[in-house]
Design an enzyme around this catalytic site. Structure first.
Site, PDB file in Angstrom:
ATOM      1  N   LYS A  89      32.252  47.218  40.958  1.00  0.00           N
ATOM      2  CA  LYS A  89      32.527  48.477  41.404  1.00  0.00           C
ATOM      3  C   LYS A  89      33.667  48.978  40.416  1.00  0.00           C
ATOM      4  O   LYS A  89      34.992  48.656  40.530  1.00  0.00           O
ATOM      5  CB  LYS A  89      33.169  48.212  42.584  1.00  0.00           C
ATOM      6  CG  LYS A  89      32.955  49.548  43.708  1.00  0.00           C
ATOM      7  CD  LYS A  89      33.415  50.756  43.214  1.00  0.00           C
ATOM      8  CE  LYS A  89      34.760  51.185  43.565  1.00  0.00           C
ATOM      9  NZ  LYS A  89      35.624  51.977  42.836  1.00  0.00           N
ATOM     10  N   CYS A 138      48.660  47.969  32.094  1.00  0.00           N
ATOM     11  CA  CYS A 138      49.403  47.097  32.975  1.00  0.00           C
ATOM     12  C   CYS A 138      50.618  46.226  32.360  1.00  0.00           C
ATOM     13  O   CYS A 138      51.636  45.939  32.957  1.00  0.00           O
ATOM     14  CB  CYS A 138      48.661  46.147  33.931  1.00  0.00           C
ATOM     15  SG  CYS A 138      47.556  45.297  32.773  1.00  0.00           S
ATOM     16  N   GLU A 196      56.196  51.531  38.310  1.00  0.00           N
ATOM     17  CA  GLU A 196      55.346  51.587  37.276  1.00  0.00           C
ATOM     18  C   GLU A 196      55.000  52.921  37.272  1.00  0.00           C
ATOM     19  O   GLU A 196      54.088  53.509  37.800  1.00  0.00           O
ATOM     20  CB  GLU A 196      53.991  50.602  37.586  1.00  0.00           C
ATOM     21  CG  GLU A 196      52.908  50.580  36.439  1.00  0.00           C
ATOM     22  CD  GLU A 196      51.837  49.961  37.125  1.00  0.00           C
ATOM     23  OE1 GLU A 196      51.506  49.959  38.299  1.00  0.00           O
ATOM     24  OE2 GLU A 196      51.325  49.151  36.168  1.00  0.00           O
ATOM     25  N   GLU A 252      44.801  41.008  39.749  1.00  0.00           N
ATOM     26  CA  GLU A 252      45.562  41.334  38.606  1.00  0.00           C
ATOM     27  C   GLU A 252      46.223  42.821  39.008  1.00  0.00           C
ATOM     28  O   GLU A 252      45.427  43.798  39.027  1.00  0.00           O
ATOM     29  CB  GLU A 252      44.875  41.367  37.437  1.00  0.00           C
ATOM     30  CG  GLU A 252      44.280  39.640  37.036  1.00  0.00           C
ATOM     31  CD  GLU A 252      43.596  39.759  35.782  1.00  0.00           C
ATOM     32  OE1 GLU A 252      43.301  40.815  35.201  1.00  0.00           O
ATOM     33  OE2 GLU A 252      43.189  38.735  35.432  1.00  0.00           O
TER      34      GLU A 252
HETATM   35  P1  NDP Z   1      43.636  51.466  42.143  1.00  0.00           P
HETATM   36  O1  NDP Z   1      44.156  50.175  42.520  1.00  0.00           O
HETATM   37  O2  NDP Z   1      43.781  52.809  42.629  1.00  0.00           O
HETATM   38  O3  NDP Z   1      41.928  51.261  41.775  1.00  0.00           O
HETATM   39  C1  NDP Z   1      41.286  49.904  41.581  1.00  0.00           C
HETATM   40  C2  NDP Z   1      40.187  49.936  42.077  1.00  0.00           C
HETATM   41  O4  NDP Z   1      40.015  49.604  43.152  1.00  0.00           O
HETATM   42  C3  NDP Z   1      39.239  51.323  41.887  1.00  0.00           C
HETATM   43  O5  NDP Z   1      37.713  50.556  41.440  1.00  0.00           O
HETATM   44  C4  NDP Z   1      39.329  51.843  43.093  1.00  0.00           C
HETATM   45  O6  NDP Z   1      38.201  52.867  43.249  1.00  0.00           O
HETATM   46  C5  NDP Z   1      39.146  50.717  43.805  1.00  0.00           C
HETATM   47  N1  NDP Z   1      39.690  50.924  45.452  1.00  0.00           N
HETATM   48  C6  NDP Z   1      40.332  51.806  45.928  1.00  0.00           C
HETATM   49  N2  NDP Z   1      40.775  51.575  47.102  1.00  0.00           N
HETATM   50  C7  NDP Z   1      40.048  50.695  47.192  1.00  0.00           C
HETATM   51  C8  NDP Z   1      39.844  49.843  48.555  1.00  0.00           C
HETATM   52  N3  NDP Z   1      40.573  50.008  49.788  1.00  0.00           N
HETATM   53  N4  NDP Z   1      39.012  48.693  48.667  1.00  0.00           N
HETATM   54  C9  NDP Z   1      38.419  48.265  47.581  1.00  0.00           C
HETATM   55  N5  NDP Z   1      38.674  48.852  46.395  1.00  0.00           N
HETATM   56  C10 NDP Z   1      39.398  49.923  46.256  1.00  0.00           C
HETATM   57  O7  NDP Z   1      44.148  51.196  40.683  1.00  0.00           O
HETATM   58  P2  NDP Z   1      43.991  52.235  39.274  1.00  0.00           P
HETATM   59  O8  NDP Z   1      42.373  52.573  39.033  1.00  0.00           O
HETATM   60  O9  NDP Z   1      44.853  53.603  39.497  1.00  0.00           O
HETATM   61  O10 NDP Z   1      44.427  51.382  38.165  1.00  0.00           O
HETATM   62  C11 NDP Z   1      45.761  51.322  37.559  1.00  0.00           C
HETATM   63  C12 NDP Z   1      46.477  50.260  38.292  1.00  0.00           C
HETATM   64  O11 NDP Z   1      45.770  48.961  37.889  1.00  0.00           O
HETATM   65  C13 NDP Z   1      48.040  50.030  37.776  1.00  0.00           C
HETATM   66  O12 NDP Z   1      48.605  49.799  38.775  1.00  0.00           O
HETATM   67  C14 NDP Z   1      47.858  48.931  36.620  1.00  0.00           C
HETATM   68  O13 NDP Z   1      49.102  48.396  36.499  1.00  0.00           O
HETATM   69  C15 NDP Z   1      46.864  48.160  37.412  1.00  0.00           C
HETATM   70  N6  NDP Z   1      46.255  47.164  36.183  1.00  0.00           N
HETATM   71  C16 NDP Z   1      46.640  46.014  36.280  1.00  0.00           C
HETATM   72  C17 NDP Z   1      46.264  44.921  35.267  1.00  0.00           C
HETATM   73  C18 NDP Z   1      46.356  43.481  35.356  1.00  0.00           C
HETATM   74  O14 NDP Z   1      45.906  42.787  34.433  1.00  0.00           O
HETATM   75  N7  NDP Z   1      47.238  43.188  36.008  1.00  0.00           N
HETATM   76  C19 NDP Z   1      45.310  45.417  34.154  1.00  0.00           C
HETATM   77  C20 NDP Z   1      44.945  46.851  34.165  1.00  0.00           C
HETATM   78  C21 NDP Z   1      45.635  47.770  35.379  1.00  0.00           C
HETATM   79  P3  NDP Z   1      38.250  54.431  43.089  1.00  0.00           P
HETATM   80  O15 NDP Z   1      38.644  54.567  41.789  1.00  0.00           O
HETATM   81  O16 NDP Z   1      36.980  54.658  43.710  1.00  0.00           O
HETATM   82  O17 NDP Z   1      39.539  54.775  44.184  1.00  0.00           O
END
Ligand code: NDP
Length: 485
Positions: free
Chosen positions: A175, A286, A388, A252
């Site tokens: 997803k 991240c 962040e 992550e």
């Molecule tokens: P989000 O948490 O907003 O979204 C991540 C994914 O989760 C998207 O596919 C999103 O879908 C989906 N999602 C949203 N709500 C739900 C739910 N209730 N249940 C299941 N899935 C859901 O993160 P971002 O896309 O904004 O990415 C940025 C974040 O990712 C930052 O905090 C960054 O630090 C972190 N990150 C961490 C990394 C690591 O390795 N630790 C690496 C890269 C990023 P949709 O887009 O449709 O809302």
């Protein structure tokens, strides 16, 4: 060059399928509509989970050596489509295409190939007992895996999950984030052409919190969830899984990485590493070293030279132009969020450079661009040093002693990664050992070996993936104990 128009679908049970509902895909560099995307709801999720569950009956029983050539063909397909994948990642993310170089595409392919090889070549333990009994440990696939990825580095992060999930015999549903759907759809095409059997790898597109992601994570037939994204989304997923499928999770999450520069560091190198660590991918990483801590003896020199370096070397604009060094932030909403941190009240300090949008010609004047930004004269407890920001924004603070640097570095809720820059090996070891971070890089940043554990401490994650740590997560261990008579 003409911008293509993408009609992005799901990929379920070996077929590219649409939905009654669709949403628009915008190009971050112009905010023009460049595609339509099928919006997955409960019905699509149910179909994908059922297809994955069915395919697991065969894929899960194949040996890793039988799965290996199929996954290697998938990796080879990624390499063959390098140029198109590079452009797609730019359309999805907004990142400058020069960062989607051959090295980047190779890393995407290697994520699949490495785990295909690892699973095929790896044995398991046995424990003979004094009594003559013998135990042997089996590592069996878990079942239907849900892989949820964010929008910042979608192809690298999704293959980092797809590779081990499939290699260890699970079937998977990816997803992607709503703003980066194209790459996942393209990866599905490559997997399809490579002969990955129907239902083994599926993609369901979704939009926002009450959509495919939420339905997938609470589906009763899902056995495993690997999620990369924001800490708050991780918390929602944990709750959903706890109340429904009790799926095992690996998270992550966010980060707020310190980049500690001691006065015995090679300053030229420290400047280059700091630029890379904070501004690659517009700072939407991240692992970004977004909190720069500089020892007082070199503080003024570092700040002055860093500001000049960013001003002179950053080329912002058309992400498809190979001369561009920094592209657009992923969405208008995210740009506004980042700029919100730069308003008075977000910090009590000095905006040394940046904080504004560059002056670009049409159509890029409508894009989500932000100049590289440095904030100085702040205290470690202020919002910009604690939260962040996920954009091209760094804070720079001075410190005097090692202990003070460690204390500031650890005084945030996150613990994903850190950079330590010093010419003194003893100091590198002392400081690295005391920092709360899943990964510490000494005198570099973002160097990855797929064998090492990757993940975060504190609010930055749950669990580790990579090499045999991925095997622990993506397999069920079973002990068989055999009597000798
Ligand atoms: P989000 O948490 O907003 O979204 C991540 C994914 O989760 C998207 O596919 C999103 O879908 C989906 N999602 C949203 N709500 C739900 C739910 N209730 N249940 C299941 N899935 C859901 O993160 P971002 O896309 O904004 O990415 C940025 C974040 O990712 C930052 O905090 C960054 O630090 C972190 N990150 C961490 C990394 C690591 O390795 N630790 C690496 C890269 C990023 P949709 O887009 O449709 O809302």
């Amino acid at each position: 060059m003409e911008t293509p128009f993408f009609e992005v679908t799901h990929y379920i049970n070996g077929e590219f399928v649409n939905s009654p509902l669709q949403f628009e895909k915008l190009y971050p560099a112009t905010n023009q509509v460049i595609g339509t995307v099928a919006e997955g709801k409960q019905a699509e999720v149910d179909r994908a989970v059922s297809a994955a569950k069915n395919a697991f009956k065969t894929w899960g029983k194949m040996s890793a050596s039988e799965r290996r050539p199929i996954l290697r063909a998938f990796a080879e397909g990624i390499r063959k489509n390098a140029a198109e994948l590079a452009r797609i990642e730019t359309f999805d993310v907004g990142r400058a295409i020069r960062e989607n170089n051959i090295h980047y595409i190779k890393r995407i392919a290697n994520n699949i190939e490495y785990f295909a090889d690892f699973a095929a070549l790896h044995g398991s333990e046995s424990y003979p007992m004094d009594s003559g009994y013998i135990n042997y440990v089996l590592r069996q696939p878990v079942g239907v895996a849900v892989l949820i990825t964010p929008w910042n580095i979608p192809m690298l992060l999704s293959t980092w999950k797809i590779g081990p999930a499939l290699a260890f015999g699970n079937t998977a549903i990816l997803k992607p984030a709503e703003s980066t759907p194209i790459g996942a759809w393209k990866l599905a095409q490559i997997a399809h052409e490579a002969g990955v059997p129907a239902g083994v790898f599926n993609v369901v597109q979704g939009f926002g919190p009450n959509s495919a992601g939420a339905y997938l994570t609470s589906h009763p037939d899902v056995r495993l969830i690997s999620f990369t994204g924001e800490t708050s989304t991780g918390q929602a997923i944990l709750k959903a899984a706890a109340g429904t499928n009790m799926a095992r999770v690996s998270f992550e999450l966010g980060g707020k990485g310190p980049n500690i520069i001691f006065d015995d560091a090679d300053i030229e190198r420290a400047l280059a590493i700091s630029q890379k660590a904070a501004f690659v991918n517009q700072g939407e990483v991240c692992l970004a070293g977004s909190r720069i801590l500089v020892q007082r003896g070199i503080y003024n020199e570092f700040v002055e030279r860093f500001a000049a370096k960013l001003t002179n070397e950053t080329v912002i604009g058309d992400p498809l132009d190979p001369a561009t060094t920094m592209g657009a932030l992923n969405s208008r909403e995210h740009l506004e969020r980042v700029m919100g941190y730069l308003e008075v009240g977000g910090y009590e300090g000095k905006l040394l450079i940046g904080g504004d949008q560059p002056d670009l010609p049409a159509p890029f004047n409508e894009g989500n661009f932000l100049n590289p930004t440095i904030i100085t004269d702040v205290v470690p407890s202020c919002r910009v040093c604690q939260e962040e920001i996920f954009g091209p924004v760094v804070t720079i603070l001075p410190f005097d002693e090692e202990d003070e640097a460690i204390q500031i570095a650890n005084d945030v809720k996150y613990g994903l990664s850190a950079v330590v820059q010093t010419g003194n090996t003893g100091r590198a070891i002392r400081v690295s050992n005391q920092i709360d971070a899943g990964t510490v890089w000494v005198n570099d940043w973002f160097v990855r070996d797929l064998r090492v554990p990757f993940g975060g401490m504190k609010a930055s994650g749950v669990g580790r993936e990579g090499g045999h740590y991925s095997m622990e997560f993506y397999t069920e261990m079973k002990n068989v104990c055999i009597a000798n008579q």
